[in-house]
Design a protein around this motif. Structure first.
Motif, mmCIF file in Angstrom:
data_model
loop_
_atom_site.group_PDB
_atom_site.id
_atom_site.type_symbol
_atom_site.label_atom_id
_atom_site.label_comp_id
_atom_site.label_asym_id
_atom_site.label_seq_id
_atom_site.Cartn_x
_atom_site.Cartn_y
_atom_site.Cartn_z
ATOM 1 N N ILE A 45 2.112 4.309 -26.536
ATOM 2 C CA ILE A 45 1.090 5.047 -26.955
ATOM 3 C C ILE A 45 1.929 5.705 -27.827
ATOM 4 O O ILE A 45 1.978 6.290 -28.730
ATOM 5 N N LEU A 46 1.698 7.537 -27.179
ATOM 6 C CA LEU A 46 2.807 8.770 -28.136
ATOM 7 C C LEU A 46 3.927 8.477 -28.380
ATOM 8 O O LEU A 46 3.979 8.876 -29.587
ATOM 9 N N SER A 47 4.658 7.411 -27.884
ATOM 10 C CA SER A 47 5.976 7.446 -28.108
ATOM 11 C C SER A 47 5.933 6.689 -29.260
ATOM 12 O O SER A 47 7.142 6.924 -30.400
ATOM 13 N N VAL A 48 4.943 6.208 -30.110
ATOM 14 C CA VAL A 48 5.424 5.515 -31.467
ATOM 15 C C VAL A 48 4.024 6.747 -32.896
ATOM 16 O O VAL A 48 4.216 5.936 -33.813
ATOM 17 N N MET A 49 3.808 7.130 -31.797
ATOM 18 C CA MET A 49 3.026 8.567 -32.955
ATOM 19 C C MET A 49 4.395 9.126 -33.566
ATOM 20 O O MET A 49 5.435 9.624 -32.500
ATOM 21 N N THR A 50 3.878 10.690 -34.423
ATOM 22 C CA THR A 50 4.688 11.458 -34.960
ATOM 23 C C THR A 50 4.853 12.373 -34.009
ATOM 24 O O THR A 50 4.395 12.551 -33.257
ATOM 25 N N ALA A 51 5.649 13.004 -34.257
ATOM 26 C CA ALA A 51 6.822 14.308 -32.941
ATOM 27 C C ALA A 51 5.110 15.072 -33.269
ATOM 28 O O ALA A 51 4.786 15.747 -31.806
ATOM 29 N N GLU A 52 4.777 14.987 -34.966
ATOM 30 C CA GLU A 52 3.673 16.560 -34.786
ATOM 31 C C GLU A 52 2.868 15.863 -34.124
ATOM 32 O O GLU A 52 2.010 16.480 -33.099
ATOM 33 N N GLU A 53 2.015 14.864 -34.421
ATOM 34 C CA GLU A 53 0.669 14.565 -33.468
ATOM 35 C C GLU A 53 1.216 14.118 -31.670
ATOM 36 O O GLU A 53 -0.279 14.531 -31.523
ATOM 37 N N ARG A 54 2.174 13.943 -31.651
ATOM 38 C CA ARG A 54 2.099 13.544 -30.149
ATOM 39 C C ARG A 54 2.471 15.164 -30.108
ATOM 40 O O ARG A 54 1.992 15.531 -28.893
ATOM 41 N N GLY A 55 2.992 15.989 -30.915
ATOM 42 C CA GLY A 55 2.722 16.912 -29.476
ATOM 43 C C GLY A 55 1.539 17.951 -30.210
ATOM 44 O O GLY A 55 1.078 18.727 -29.184
#
Length: 77
Positions: A45-55
């Protein structure tokens, strides 16, 4: 048949990512922390998000769990 199943799973993961990215990072982090029995799903799930959202979400998580997720998401491992 396998390709169709993978496409359906991919669409589900993207839908989850969309839902979690619309939450406040601390709320998403709390849910992901409760899912320690399936960190592979959390990492997908996290890997599909943008780097900013994931961070933003990882920053709100327990450092130990965030570190485990980062290792799982590492493309080199």
């Amino acid at each position: 048949k396998q390709v169709i199943q993978q496409m359906q799973e991919s669409a589900e993961i993207e839908a989850y990512a969309q839902a979690y990215s619309e939450m406040k990072p601390d709320a998403a982090a709390a849910i992901f922390e409760a899912m320690t029995d399936d960190l592979d799903l959390v990492s997908r799930i996290l890997s599909v998000m943008t780097a900013e959202e994931r961070g933003d979400i990882l920053a709100e998580m327990d450092p130990t769990i965030a570190a485990k997720l980062t290792k799982i998401m590492d493309p080199e491992s």
